[in-house]
Write a protein that holds these residues in place. Structure first.
Motif, short mmCIF file in Angstrom:
data_model
loop_
_atom_site.label_atom_id
_atom_site.label_comp_id
_atom_site.label_asym_id
_atom_site.label_seq_id
_atom_site.Cartn_x
_atom_site.Cartn_y
_atom_site.Cartn_z
N LYS B 399 45.68 51.55 56.21
CA LYS B 399 45.70 50.65 57.33
C LYS B 399 45.27 49.37 57.05
N SER B 400 44.10 49.32 56.11
CA SER B 400 43.82 48.21 55.53
C SER B 400 43.27 48.30 54.25
N LEU B 401 42.86 47.16 53.30
CA LEU B 401 42.18 47.27 52.11
C LEU B 401 40.84 46.61 52.29
N ARG B 402 39.95 47.04 51.84
CA ARG B 402 38.59 46.59 51.68
C ARG B 402 38.56 45.77 50.30
N CYS B 403 38.12 44.54 50.34
CA CYS B 403 38.21 43.79 49.03
C CYS B 403 36.90 43.01 49.22
N ILE B 404 36.75 42.76 47.93
CA ILE B 404 35.46 41.76 47.62
C ILE B 404 35.47 40.62 46.96
N LYS B 405 34.87 39.44 47.17
CA LYS B 405 35.05 38.15 46.42
C LYS B 405 34.48 38.24 45.21
N MET B 406 35.13 37.59 44.25
CA MET B 406 34.54 37.41 42.72
C MET B 406 34.17 36.34 42.28
N GLU B 407 33.50 36.11 41.25
CA GLU B 407 33.23 34.84 40.85
C GLU B 407 33.26 35.08 39.19
N LEU B 408 33.42 34.01 38.36
CA LEU B 408 33.68 34.17 36.94
C LEU B 408 32.38 34.21 36.12
N GLY B 409 32.46 35.14 35.45
CA GLY B 409 30.88 35.08 34.50
C GLY B 409 31.17 34.93 33.09
N GLU B 410 30.44 35.55 32.15
CA GLU B 410 30.63 35.30 30.75
C GLU B 410 31.89 35.93 30.15
N PRO B 411 32.52 35.40 29.28
CA PRO B 411 33.61 35.97 28.67
C PRO B 411 33.58 37.32 28.18
N ASP B 412 34.51 38.07 28.13
CA ASP B 412 34.49 39.51 27.63
C ASP B 412 35.03 39.47 26.40
N LYS B 413 35.54 40.61 25.93
CA LYS B 413 36.20 40.94 24.64
C LYS B 413 37.33 40.12 24.39
N SER B 414 38.13 40.16 25.54
CA SER B 414 39.55 39.31 25.41
C SER B 414 39.57 37.83 25.54
N GLY B 415 38.18 37.30 25.64
CA GLY B 415 38.03 35.91 25.61
C GLY B 415 38.16 35.43 26.92
N ARG B 416 38.40 36.19 27.69
CA ARG B 416 38.61 35.76 29.38
C ARG B 416 37.24 35.93 29.93
N ARG B 417 36.69 35.12 30.82
CA ARG B 417 35.71 35.12 31.70
C ARG B 417 35.91 36.34 32.44
N SER B 418 34.86 37.21 32.74
CA SER B 418 34.88 38.59 33.56
C SER B 418 34.46 38.29 34.84
N PRO B 419 35.19 39.04 35.79
CA PRO B 419 34.84 38.69 37.07
C PRO B 419 33.68 39.32 37.55
N VAL B 420 32.79 38.77 38.17
CA VAL B 420 31.63 39.43 38.81
C VAL B 420 31.62 39.21 40.32
N PRO B 421 31.27 40.67 40.93
CA PRO B 421 31.47 40.64 42.57
C PRO B 421 30.32 39.61 43.18
N ILE B 422 30.77 38.84 44.10
CA ILE B 422 29.85 38.05 45.09
C ILE B 422 29.20 39.01 46.02
N LYS B 423 27.90 39.05 46.13
CA LYS B 423 27.36 40.07 47.02
C LYS B 423 27.62 39.54 48.58
N ASP B 424 27.82 40.85 49.29
CA ASP B 424 28.11 40.61 50.69
C ASP B 424 29.09 39.44 51.37
N SER B 425 30.28 39.86 50.18
CA SER B 425 31.35 39.01 50.58
C SER B 425 32.78 39.94 50.85
N GLU B 426 32.38 41.30 51.10
CA GLU B 426 33.33 42.03 51.53
C GLU B 426 34.28 41.62 52.61
N PHE B 427 35.50 42.02 52.72
CA PHE B 427 36.30 41.73 53.88
C PHE B 427 37.36 42.58 53.81
#
Lengths: 595, 1215
Positions: B399-427
Motif C-alpha cells: 500500500k505504502s512505504l514507511r520511510c525515515i529522514k536521514m542526515e550524514l554522520g561520520e565517514p565509514d570504512k568506505s570513506g563515505r559519510r554514514s547516514p544517521v536517522p533523524i528522530k521522529d521524521s517518519e513518513f
C-alpha cells in the motif's frame, strides 16, 4: 747592494687578506722617512704558514717574529726596533694560556717542530724574484740532472727516496715516472695538478705562491726523466695570486733559458703552460683533469688505461701534484738517502698539512712523517681554543674521514692513517671540539661531494644525494632506525661502483663517523637529541632561575619569542622559537639552557 | 696477438685483442645488462649496470670498459653483482619522474591499453584498435556502453579541463566501426592443445575466460542455466542501455573461435560435476551473483515488492514488460542497478518513478551520466531517506512505504559519510511497486556436488562467495578456477572481465603443466610515486578542449527500450582522441630501463627523495627531449659528437642536477643539430623521442626490413607499422651501412607512406578532367597511341627510385615491344653517356678507413648522404683522417667537420689547374701512368694548351691555395675524392678521374674516387639500360633476345609524339619549371606513373599508379653497384607497376611471364651484365674535357619523395 736587515712581510693569501700589503707599504714609507732604506730591505714573501696570526713580519737575520700587525703599529715598530734597536714585545707572539712573549720565530712551537722540505723557501724569498730562488740553490738540481745524471739515475734516485704522491693516492712517484718513461710514444706530457679542491686545504696554493720555481724545477726534472717536452700546470681560476706568481716565474725561467729550447745549452727542450680550471672538484681526478685540459666536460674515464699509457691527447702522461713536484729538487740535491732517512718505513720525507678548524694555531705546517696527530694538534697547533675538549680530526677532505681523539697517537704515515678509515689525502686537517656534531660533519662533507659529483656514474650522482638526504633527516630528528643500515649499504655500493676517486671515497666521512661516533647517530635517531648540541632542530632553549631579567635576550630575539617583566625571570615561547641561539650567545648570566 | 684466454663463470673462453669483457660475453651469448653502452661508441661506463666481479680487484668493474687480458677470471652474476645492479636501477628510478603507463590503463581492472587504442582510432585503424582492446577485454562493444569507466576518473585530462577523455565512447565507436566494416577483427588462435575446459556460466567472466582459453588452443564448453548468454549483461541491464543483439554479436565473436555454449543447463542440477570431471581437464566457475539482497525491512514479502534484479530478469526471461501504467514505483538504492530499475519503470509506463536513497547524490555509486539521464527522463529523487516498513493492505499487497529522514554522520570504512536517522521524521509514501536494488548475492548450491569428487576442497569464503586465491583464482580444488561476481561479490563488468582473463591464464598454466602463478607483474614507473599530480602542471602544458557530448535520444522519445545513447560521429570520435594527453611513455615496449627493472624486481620508492622535474622540450620539429626520463647515459650526446660530428647536445650542471640540453642554445633547432635522429635511436629509455605529427601510441608494431629509397648509399632500414600505418623508421645493419646508422631522410621521411592522397587507380584525362579508369581502358589507350606513331616517336623516361626490375621491364617495353631506343631519365638527361662509369673507381665504403685523406668536392655529405658522412666522421675521430672540403656554397656546413676548406668558383677549373700543375711540374706518377693508362700524351698535349693563370683565376682561389690542396692530395699515400653528381658537371668528373690517374691514386684499396648520386637506384638507371648509349655487347644481347636493332638517340623533342615518364617529376623539381612544362605540353600524349598528383602528372593524359618498394619488392643498386634485394612486405594499394609493364608488353605482342622479382633480375643480368666488359685487364683512359656546365637542372633528384621531404625540412627547420 748589501742590507743589514731584511724585513720579511708575509704575502700569502691569508696575510694579504688581513692587509699585509698595507703593512708593507707603510713599512717601506716609514723606513724611507727615517733614512733607513739603504740598510733595511722590505721583502714580500710567500706564506709563512702561521695564518692565524697574520699579517706576519719576520725580521732577519735576528729571527724576530711580529704578528697581527696593523699599519698603525708600523711607525712605532720602526722607531723602536730599527732605530732604537729595541724589539717590540707587545707585537710578539704569546702562546694561548701563557704570559710571556716569544721573541724569535724558531722558539715558537708552531715552527720548531716543523721540518721544511717542500716549503724550504717559505718566508725566505720573494716569490716573484727568480734570483732569490737561485740564491737558495735553486735550479742547481736541474743542472745536476742535466750534467751528471741519466734518465734512469733520476728515476732511481726518486724511487730510492721513497717519495709517494702527495696528492692523496700515495702512489710511489719514482715508479710512476718509470712506467711513463717506458710507455711507447713519440710525444709525452708532464702535468702538475694544482686543482686543489678540498674545503679548507691550501697547501698547493701556498707552495706556488711562495716558491713557484720549486715546482717548475721539479717538473723540469720529471720531464727529463720521462722524456717529455711539454708540460701543463692545471690550476683553478680561484687562485689568482698563485696563477700570477706562476706566470711570472715561467716568464722569468724562460728569460733565463730554463724553459724553452735547448735548456742550459744541454739540448733539452721543455716548455710549460698554465691551464686554468673552472674549479670543479672532480677535475682533481686525473682522467677528469685530462678531459678538462682537452676542452671537454671534466668527467672521469675508466682506468686502465692509466694516463701513463694513454693520457693527454692519448699520449703517455705523468701527473703529479704541486707538493710532489716541489720535493723533487731537494731530493736530487740532497740525495735520496737523506730524504729516506726522514719518516717511517713506508712513508718517507715530510708532509704539508693545512691546520684548520677548532685549533689555536690555524695555518700551514710541514711535518716529518712519523709525527703523531697529537703532536701536530697540540705542540704545533697549540690545542683547541676556549678550553674545549679535542674531539676528532678530519683528514683528507671530503674523501677522508674523522679520526677520534682516542686515536691521537696515530702517526702520520700513509698506512697508519688508512688503518683508521681516514686517508692522508692532500693534507687537509680539520680539528673538531666537543661542540661539533659528527653527523653534521658527515653531512657537510657529503653535501660537498654530491654537489661536486660530475653526474656521470649512477651511484655517485644519485646515491650520494640519497645518503645526504638521510643525514639531513637524521639531523632534523626525522631519522628512522633502519637509516644507519641504509647508509652503510649505500656507502658500500657507492664505493664499489663508481668510476673515480670522488665517488669511491665520497662515503668515507659517513663511514668513519659511523665507525667512531655511532652513538651520536643513534642519539639523533632514537632520542631525537644532538649530543654536541649543534643540530638546531633538535635543540630547546629554556631560561633557568639564574635569569635576572635584564632583557638582553628579549631584545635580540628575532621572533619576539622571549617575554618577561623587567628584573623578573623571562620566558621563551617554544612555538615561536626558531632556535637561532642569539639569546644563548648574548646572555651573560648563563641563564639560558641549551638542550 | 689473438687468442686471449679468459675465464668467465669458471668456463674458459677465447677473446680477441682489444676486446672488452662485455663484448666477449655478448659474443658468447652471456647476458650482461647495460644502459649506457652502444657498440658504435667508445666505452663510457656511467650506468654501472654491467658490473662484473674480476678476481683480484677490490671493487666491481664495469664490463663495458674493462679490456680483457690473459687469465682474467670473471664472474658475471652473483648476489653481490645482482644487488649492485638492483641498487643502480633503484637509484636511477628514484630520479625518474615519469610514467611508463597512463593512469587510465593502470586504473582499468583489466589493464586495457587505452592510450594505445586511442592512438589507433585516431589513425582510423578500428580493427587494430579492437584487436588491442581484445588483448585484455573480449567484450569491448558491451563495455563501451555499460562500463563504469574507472579509466575516465583516472584520466589526467580531468586536471586540464575537469572532464576525462570519453574513453568508453571511443571504445564503443571503434567496436561499432569494426562490426560495420563487415570484416571484423578476428584473433589468431594457437594450435589445438587437445585440452578441454568446462566453464560454468556465460556471463562476462565466463565468456572472457572462454575467449582467452580458446586463443591458447584449448577447447571450451560453457554451461549456461539461462536460455541466452550474457549473464547479468542480458538479465540485469535493460535494453535501452545495452541491446540484446549487440550482446549476441560479441558472444558470437567468442563462439566463432570454437567455444560451445549449452543453454538451459544448470550446473548441479542438469549437469553434475561427475560429468565435468570425466570429460574435461579443468573447470572455471563463473556463476555470478544472481540473488537480490534483502532490504531487511518489515513485510517486504508484500505483493508488489520485488528485488530490482528479479524485476529486470523477469522481463528479459518472459520477453514481456511489466505494465506500470499509471503506477507509482519506488526504487530503493543508489547504484547502477537502481538506475536501471527506475529508468525501466518509466519505460514500463509508471506515472511516478522514485529513487529512495539514504545518502545524498554525492555518495551515489551510480554513474553520474545515468543519474543525469534519469532526471531528464523524469525520475524523482528522495535523498537522505531510508525505508523502514512496508505497509500492506488487507490482501497482503503493498500500500505504502514507511520511510525515515536521514542526515550524514561520520565517514565509514568506505570513506563515505554514514547516514544517521533523524528522530521522529517518519513518513509514509503511497506506492504500487517497490524495487529493491541494494545489492546482490552469490548463489552457490552445487558445493557438495563438487566436493564429493575433488581431492582438494572447494570452499566459500566468509562473505559466501567462492574462495579462490586472489593471485591465481585457483580454488582449493586444483583443477577448478573461479572468477567474476561469484568470487568478488557483486562487482563491475570490467572486474568480471579482468577476473575471467586471469582465471583463463592460471587455468592455461595448469593445463600446460606450468606453475600456476597467474599474471607476472611488470615494473611500471609512476609519477604518482613521486607526488600527487597537480592541476597547475597540466593546465600550463595543455590547451583546454572540452569533451564531445554523446548524442542521445531526446527524453520525450524514451518511453521505450530503444538504445538511448546513439554513438559518436566520426568527427566527434576524432576530436575526442585529440583530448588524450598521451601520459604513457612512447618507449613502453622498447625501454631497456623498464626491461631491467622488471627483471631485477625494482621498487621505485626504495630510495625516494628529492627528484628533478622538467618540462618536455618540443621546440625541435622532429626531436623531443624529456629529461624526466633521462638516465644520463649520454648516448645521445656521444652519438651526436662521435658519430654525427654535430655536437649539438651536451650535459649541463653537476651532480643530481645534471641534464641533457642542446649545446650553446635553448633549442635544439637553433643548435648545430642535423636532425638525423640518431639520438632517438640510441636512447635506451623514452627520454629522446620522435616528435610525431600523429599520436605515437605506443603499440606493438610489425617490422619491415627494407632499403631506404632516398639517396644512393643504399642503407638498410626497418620500418614499423600497424595495419599499414607507418609510425617509425630505424637504421638497420647492412653491408652498405654496417653500423646501422640513419639520416634524417630515412628517419623522418617515411610519412609519405601514410599519405591518403596517393593515386591508387589509373586515371585518364577526358576533356581536361581526370576520370578514374580501369587498367584495361588505360592499357588500350596507351597501346592505341603507341601503334599510331612511328617507334622512334615514342620516348621513355624512368627515374632513379624505380626498382631494377621496374627499370628493366621499362627497357624491355621500349626496346622489345615499342622498338625505340629513346630511353633516359631526366636526372641524367643529355649527359648519361658521360656519367655512366662514375661507379667505376669507387672506393668500397668499407675501405674508407684506410684512407689518409678525404677530399669532398661539391659534396655536402652531411646533408645529402649523411650516413656515409657519419662513417667518415667517426673514422676521423678514431684514426685522424684528414678531411678537406672544396665547396661553392657560401657557408658550407661541412667546414665545421673538416680540417681545411676552400671556397671556389669553379670545380672544373680548380681540378684542371691542379692537373696542369701536376703535368707541368712533372709531379705525375709515371710508373702508374705507363702501366695502367692510355691516351696520356694526347691528354697532356691538350691540357698544356691551357693557361694556368686563367684556370686559377676562374677557379676562384689563389695559385698558392691550388698548390696547397694539390700538395696534400699528392703527398698522402691514400687519398680519396668524394663528389656528388648533382653539384659537379660531367666534365669536372672526368678531370677528377684524370687527376687520380695522373697521381696514381686509383685502383688501390683506399685510393680512388667515390661518386655519390641523388637517388637510391640512380645506378640502376645505367645498369638496367635506361640510356640510349649501350655497350656493343649489351646491344648484341638485346638483338639476340629481343630482336632489337639500335637506332640513334633522338636529339630533338619535336620528334617525340608519345612520352612515358615513370617515377620522375621534372616539372615539380626543375629550376626552370616553365620550360619543362612547355616542352611537355608540346608532346601530344603523355603517360605518367607516380604516387601522387605531381606537377608533371597534372600535365599527363594517362596516370598509372606507382608501387611503393615495400609493395613490389625487388632490388636497388647503390652508387657502388652493390645490389640490395628486399621483399614484398605489405599488400599493395594498386596493381603493381611491374605487372602493369608486363601487361603492356603482352598487349603489344611480347609474351612475358616472370614468376618472381628474382626471375626478372636474373634476366636483366643475362642481358645487361654479359655485355659489359669487365675491366680487369683494361686500361684506364685519360679523357679530354671542355669547360662546359651540364649539371642536371633538377632539384631533389627529380623525385617527388625527396621533394616532399626537402620541403618539409626547409619549412620546419627554418631558423
Amino acid at each position: 747592494m748589501e742590507f743589514r736587515t731584511h724585513i720579511m712581510v708575509c704575502a700569502g693569501t691569508a696575510c694579504v687578506s688581513c692587509g699585509s700589503f698595507n703593512v708593507k707599504k707603510v713599512l717601506e714609507e716609514e723606513i724611507k722617512k727615517r733614512g733607513l732604506d739603504k740598510e733595511i730591505l722590505v721583502v714580500a714573501t710567500g706564506c709563512q704558514g702561521f695564518c692565524a696570526q697574520g699579517p706576519i713580519v719576520v725580521v732577519q737575520p735576528d729571527d724576530i717574529f711580529y704578528q697581527l700587525l696593523t699599519p698603525e703599529d708600523v711607525p712605532f715598530l720602526v722607531e723602536e726596533h730599527f732605530l732604537k734597536g729595541r724589539p717590540v714585545k707587545k707585537m710578539m707572539y704569546t702562546p694561548p694560556g701563557e704570559k710571556t712573549e716569544i721573541p724569535t720565530m724558531s722558539e715558537i712551537g708552531f715552527f720548531n717542530k716543523q721540518r721544511l722540505i717542500a716549503l724550504r723557501n717559505k718566508g725566505l724569498i720573494d716569490a716573484e724574484q727568480i734570483d732569490d730562488y737561485i740564491g737558495r740553490n735553486g735550479y742547481n738540481a736541474l743542472i745536476k740532472v742535466l750534467t751528471e745524471m741519466t734518465q734512469d739515475d733520476v728515476i732511481k734516485s726518486i724511487k730510492d727516496s721513497g717519495l709517494r704522491g702527495r696528492g692523496g693516492g700515495g702512489f710511489p712517484t719514482g715508479l710512476k715516472w718509470e712506467i711513463c718513461k717506458n710507455s711507447k710514444g713519440d710525444l709525452k706530457y708532464i702535468i702538475c695538478n694544482a686543482d686543489e679542491g678540498d674545503p679548507g686545504a691550501y697547501m698547493d696554493r701556498s707552495i706556488i705562491e711562495s716558491d713557484p720555481h720549486s715546482v717548475i724545477e721539479g717538473m723540469l726534472i720529471g720531464a727529463i726523466a720521462i722524456g717529455a717536452h711539454e708540460g701543463v700546470v692545471y690550476i683553478r681560476t680561484e687562485y689568482p695570486l698563485a696563477i700570477k706568481r706562476l706566470e711570472t716565474a715561467i716568464e722569468q725561467a724562460r728569460e733565463y733559458g730554463l724553459l724553452g729550447k735547448d735548456i742550459l745549452g744541454k739540448g733539452f727542450d721543455f716548455d710549460l703552460r698554465i691551464k686554468q680550471g673552472a674549479g670543479a672538484f672532480v677535475c682533481g681526478e686525473e682522467t677528469a683533469l685530462l678531459a678538462s685540459i682537452e676542452g671537454k666536460r671534466g668527467m672521469p674515464n675508466k682506468r686502465p688505461p692509466f694516463p701513463a699509457e694513454s693520457g693527454l691527447w692519448g699520449k703517455p702522461t705523468n701527473i703529479n701534484n704541486v707538493e710532489t713536484w716541489a720535493n723533487i729538487p731537494w731530493i736530487i740535491l740532497n740525495g735520496a738517502d737523506r730524504f729516506a732517512s726522514i719518516g717511517t718505513e713506508k712513508s718517507k720525507g715530510t708532509k704539508v698539512f693545512s691546520l684548520v678548524g677548532k685549533i689555536n694555531n690555524t695555518g700551514l705546517v710541514e711535518v716529518p712523517m712519523g709525527i703523531t696527530l697529537k703532536e701536530i694538534i697540540f705542540d704545533i697547533g697549540g690545542g683547541v681554543p676556549n678550553g674545549k675538549k679535542f674531539k676528532a680530526v678530519q683528514m683528507g677532505g671530503p674523501s677522508g674521514g674523522c679520526i677520534p681523539a682516542e686515536l691521537g697517537d696515530t702517526i702520520i704515515d700513509y698506512d697508519s692513517v688508512n688503518a683508521t678509515g681516514a686517508i692522508m689525502g692532500s693534507g687537509g686537517m680539520v680539528v673538531m671540539d666537543e661542540t661539533t656534531c659528527m653527523v653534521d660533519v658527515a653531512k657537510y662533507f657529503l653535501n660537498f661531494t654530491q654537489a661536486e659529483s660530475c653526474g656521470k656514474c649512477t651511484f655517485c650522482r644519485i646515491g650520494t644525494k640519497r645518503m645526504l638526504e638521510i643525514l639531513q633527516r637524521i639531523c632534523e630528528g626525522k631519522g628512522e632506525e633502519e637509516d644507519i643500515e641504509k647508509l652503510q649499504e649505500l656507502a658500500a655500493q657507492i664505493k664499489d661502483s663508481s668510476l673515480c676517486g670522488l665517488g669511491q671515497t665520497a662515503p668515507n666521512p659517513v663511514l668513519t663517523t659511523l665507525k667512531y661516533f655511532r652513538h651520536e647517530y643513534e642519539a639523533h635517531i632514537r632520542d631525537k637529541k644532538c649530543p654536541a648540541k649543534s643540530c638546531k632542530t633538535l635543540l630547546t632553549f629554556e631560561i633557568n632561575d639564574k635569569c635576572i631579567g635584564c632583557g638582553a635576550c628579549a631584545r635580540v630575539c628575532p621572533t619576539k619569542a622571549i617575554t618577561g617583566e623587567k628584573k623578573k625571570k623571562h620566558l621563551i615561547d617554544q612555538a615561536k622559537c626558531i632556535k637561532c641561539g642569539a639569546c644563548f650567545d648574548i646572555c651573560k648570566f648563563s641563564s639560558i639552557d641549551k638542550n | 696477438m689473438d687468442g686471449i684466454k679468459v675465464y668467465i663463470n669458471g668456463k674458459e673462453f677465447e677473446g680477441k685483442t682489444g676486446e672488452t669483457v662485455l663484448e666477449l660475453c655478448r659474443r658468447n651469448g652471456i647476458e650482461i645488462p647495460t644502459l649506457c653502452h652502444d657498440e658504435r661508441l667508445k666505452p663510457y661506463s656511467s650506468c654501472f649496470l654491467c658490473v662484473v666481479e674480476i678476481e683480484g680487484m677490490r671493487t666491481l668493474q664495469p664490463s663495458c670498459s674493462t679490456k680483457i687480458r690473459n687469465d682474467l677470471k670473471i664472474v658475471t652474476t652473483n648476489e653481490r653483482i645482482k644487488k649492485s645492479r638492483k641498487t643502480a636501477l633503484e637509484l636511477l628510478l628514484s630520479n625518474h619522474y615519469a610514467d611508463c603507463l597512463a593512469p587510465c590503463s593502470l586504473r582499468c581492472p583489466a589493464g586495457v591499453d587505452v592510450q594505445g587504442y586511442i592512438a589507433l582510432i585516431e589513425k582510423g585503424l578500428y580493427s587494430e584498435a579492437v584487436g588491442l582492446i581484445k588483448e585484455k577485454n573480449p567484450l569491448p562493444a558491451i563495455c563501451g556502453r555499460v562500463c563504469v569507466r574507472p579509466c575516465e576518473v583516472a584520466c589526467r585530462r580531468n586536471l586540464v579541463d575537469e572532464n576525462g577523455v570519453g574513453i568508453d565512447y571511443l571504445k564503443r565507436y571503434t567496436t561499432d566501426k569494426d562490426f560495420e566494416s563487415g570484416n571484423k577483427f578476428m584473433p589468431v588462435t594457437k594450435p589445438d592443445t587437445g585440452k578441454k575446459v568446462c566453464v560454468i556460466g556465460a556471463g562476462p567472466a565466463g565468456l572472457t575466460s572462454a575467449y582467452y582459453l580458446s586463443l591458447e588452443g584449448h577447447h571450451v564448453d560453457i554451461i549456461e542455466a539461462n536460455p541466452h548468454g550474457g549473464g547479468m549483461l542480458r538479465y540485469g541491464i535493460p535494453e535501452y542501455r545495452l541491446p540484446n543483439d549487440l550482446i549476441q554479436k560479441e558472444i558470437d565473436s567468442i563462439t566463432e573461435l570454437g567455444t560451445k555454449i549449452y543453454y538451459g543447463k544448470k550446473f548441479g542440477k542438469d549437469l553434475n560435476y561427475d560429468h565435468v570431471k570425466k570429460n574435461y581437464d579443468a573447470m572455471i566457475t563463473t556463476v555470478g551473483c544472481q540473488k537480490g539482497a534483502s532490504m531487511r525491512v518489515e513485510d517486504e514479502d508484500a505483493e508488489g515488492v520485488l528485488s530490482g534484479i528479479d524485476y529486470l530478469r523477469t522481463m528479459e526471461l518472459t520477453g514481456k514488460k511489466f505494465d506500470f501504467k499509471g503506477k507509482k514505483v519506488a526504487t530503493i538504492g543508489g547504484g547502477n542497478t537502481a538506475m536501471d530499475c527506475c529508468r525501466s519503470a518509466l519505460r514500463c509506463g509508471a506515472s511516478e518513478s522514485y529513487i529512495i536513497y539514504r545518502r545524498t547524490e554525492n555518495e551515489m555509486p551510480a554513474n553520474p551520466i545515468e543519474i543525469h539521464e534519469s532526471k531528464l527522463e523524469g525520475v524523482q529523487y528522495m535523498f537522505l531517506t531510508a525505508p523502514l516498513k512496508v505497509n500492506k493492505d488487507a490482501n497482503g499487497r503493498l500500500k505504502s512505504l514507511r520511510c525515515i529522514k536521514m542526515e550524514l554522520g561520520e565517514p565509514d570504512k568506505s570513506g563515505r559519510r554514514s547516514p544517521v536517522p533523524i528522530k521522529d521524521s517518519e513518513f509514509d509514501i503511497e506506492l504500487d511497486y517497490i524495487l529493491g536494488a541494494i545489492g546482490q548475492k552469490t548463489d552457490v548450491d552445487f558445493l557438495e556436488n563438487i566436493n564429493k569428487n575433488t581431492e582438494g576442497e572447494f570452499k566459500l569464503n566468509k562473505y559466501g562467495d567462492i574462495d579462490a586465491d586472489p593471485k591465481t583464482l585457483q580454488t582449493g580444488a586444483k583443477n577448478i578456477f573461479a572468477a567474476g561476481d561469484a568470487v568478488t561479490g557483486a562487482a563491475t563488468l570490467i572486474e568480471a572481465i579482468a577476473q575471467g582473463r586471469l582465471a583463463a591464464k592460471s587455468c592455461h598454466q595448469y593445463l600446460t603443466g606450468q606453475a600456476v602463478v597467474g599474471e607476472c607483474g611488470e615494473f611500471v614507473s609512476k609519477r604518482d610515486n613521486f607526488e600527487e599530480q597537480d592541476k597547475k602542471d597540466y593546465i600550463n602544458e595543455y590547451y583546454t578542449q572540452l569533451r564531445e557530448e554523446m548524442p542521445v535520444l531526446p527524453p520525450e522519445m524514451r518511453r521505450n527500450f530503444n538504445e538511448v545513447e546513439l554513438g559518436y560521429s566520426c568527427d566527434q570520435a576524432h576530436n575526442e582522441t585529440a583530448r588524450c594527453l598521451e601520459c604513457g611513455c612512447e618507449a613502453y615496449f622498447t625501454c631497456d630501463l623498464k626491461k631491467y627493472s622488471t627483471e631485477y624486481e625494482i621498487n621505485q620508492k626504495k630510495y625516494g627523495g628529492s627528484f628533478q622535474k622538467f618540462s618536455v622540450d618540443y621546440s625541435h620539429p622532429f626531436i623531443e627531449i624529456d629529461n624526466n626520463k633521462c638516465i644520463l647515459c649520454s648516448r645521445c650526446v656521444r652519438v651526436c659528437k662521435e658519430i654525427v660530428g654535430a655536437g649539438a647536445l651536451g650535459l649541463v650542471n653537476r651532480g643530481i642536477k645534471t641534464f641533457v640540453a642542446p649545446s650553446l642554445g635553448s633549442s635544439l633547432k637553433d643548435s648545430t643539430c642535423e636532425s638525423c635522429g640518431m639520438c632517438i635511436d640510441t636512447c635506451p629509455t623514452g627520454a629522446i623521442n620522435e616528435n610525431k605529427p600523429f599520436k605515437p601510441g605506443p603499440f606493438v608494431t610489425e617490422k619491415i626490413e627494407t632499403v631506404c629509397n632516398y639517396c644512393s648509399i643504399g642503407c638498410g632500414i626497418t620500418l614499423h607499422h600497424k595495419g599499414g600505418y607507418f609510425i617509425k623508421a630505424e637504421g638497420r645493419k647492412t653491408p652498405a651501412n654496417p653500423d646501422g646508422n640513419i639520416c634524417k631522410y630515412a628517419k623522418f621521411g617515411y610519412k609519405y607512406l601514410n599519405d591518403s592522397s596517393r593515386i591508387t587507380k589509373p586515371m585518364i584525362k577526358k576533356n581536361g578532367e581526370w576520370k578514374e579508369a580501369s587498367y584495361g581502358e588505360a592499357y588500350d589507350l596507351i597501346v592505341q597511341k603507341i601503334k599510331a606513331v612511328k617507334p622512334e616517336e615514342n620516348s621513355f623516361m624512368a627515374g632513379g627510385r624505380l626498382t631494377n626490375e621496374e627499370l628493366f621491364l621499362t627497357s624491355r617495353l621500349a626496346r622489345q615491344a615499342v622498338k625505340t631506343n629513346n630511353l633516359s631519365s631526366f636526372l641524367y638527361h643529355g649527359r648519361e653517356c658521360a656519367m655512366k662509369y662514375n661507379w667505376f673507381a669507387n672506393v668500397p665504403f668499407e675501405d674508407i678507413d684506410k684512407a689518409g685523406a678525404i677530399y669532398f668536392i661539391g659534396c655536402e655529405i652531411d646533408k645529402d648522404n649523411a650516413v656515409l658522412g657519419f662513417r667518415i666522421n667517426s673514422l676521423k675521430q678514431d684514426k685522424n683522417i684528414k678531411l678537406v672540403n672544396i665547396h661553392k656554397a657560401d657557408d658550407s656546413s661541412m667546414n665545421r667537420k673538416c680540417d681545411c676548406s676552400a671556397k671556389v668558383d669553379s670545380y672544373y677549373n680548380l681540378v684542371r689547374a691542379m692537373n696542369f700543375i701536376v703535368v707541368k711540374d712533372n709531379l705525375i706518377n709515371k710508373l702508374f701512368i705507363d702501366g695502367n693508362t692510355e691516351r696520356f700524351e694526347e691528354y697532356k698535349a691538350d691540357l698544356l694548351k691551357a693557361d694556368l693563370s686563367e684556370l686559377v683565376k676562374k677557379s676562384g682561389v689563389t695559385e698558392e691555395k691550388v698548390r696547397k690542396i694539390l700538395g696534400h692530395y699528392n703527398e698522402e699515400q691514400n687519398s680519396v675524392i668524394i663528389f656528388n653528381e648533382k653539384n659537379v658537371s660531367s666534365q669536372t668528373i672526368k678531370e677528377i678521374f684524370n687527376l687520380a690517374l695522373l697521381t696514381g691514386k686509383l685502383g688501390k684499396t683506399a685510393s680512388g674516387v667515390i661518386a655519390l648520386k641523388e637517388k637510391n637506384n640512380a645506378q640502376g638507371i645505367f645498369d638496367m639500360g635506361i640510356t640510349c648509349c649501350l655497350e656493343d655487347g649489351v646491344q648484341a644481347n638485346m638483338k639476340q633476345a629481343w630482336g632489337f636493332e639500335k637506332s640513334e638517340c633522338k636529339k630533338s623533342h619535336g620528334d617525340i609524339k608519345n612520352l612515358f615518364i615513370f617515377g620522375e617529376d621534372p616539372v615539380g623539381c626543375s629550376d626552370k619549371a616553365k620550360d619543362v612544362s612547355d616542352m611537355l605540353k608540346g608532346i601530344s600524349f603523355k603517360v605518367v606513373s607516380d604516387y601522387f598528383m605531381t606537377e608533371t602528372a597534372k600535365l599527363a593524359d594517362v596516370i598509372l599508379p606507382a608501387s611503393f618498394p615495400i609493395e613490389t619488392g625487388g632490388s636497388f643498386s647503390n652508387t657502388q653497384k652493390k645490389i640490395a634485394v628486399f621483399e614484398t612486405s605489405v599488400t599493395p594499394k594498386s596493381e603493381l607497376f611491374k605487372d602493369q609493364l608486363i601487361a603492356l608488353l603482352n598487349k603489344l605482342g611480347v609474351a612475358v611471364s616472370y614468376k618472381s622479382n628474382a626471375d626478372i633480375l636474373a634476366d636483366a643480368i643475362k642481358i645487361m651484365g654479359d655485355g659489359i666488359c669487365s675491366c680487369d685487364d683494361c686500361k684506364y683512359e685519360f679523357e679530354i674535357t671542355q669547360d662546359k656546365c651540364d649539371r642536371s637542372g633538377l632539384k631533389h633528384g627529380g623525385d617527388i619523395l625527396i621533394k616532399i621531404a626537402d620541403d618539409e625540412f626547409a619549412e620546419k627547420l627554418k631558423k
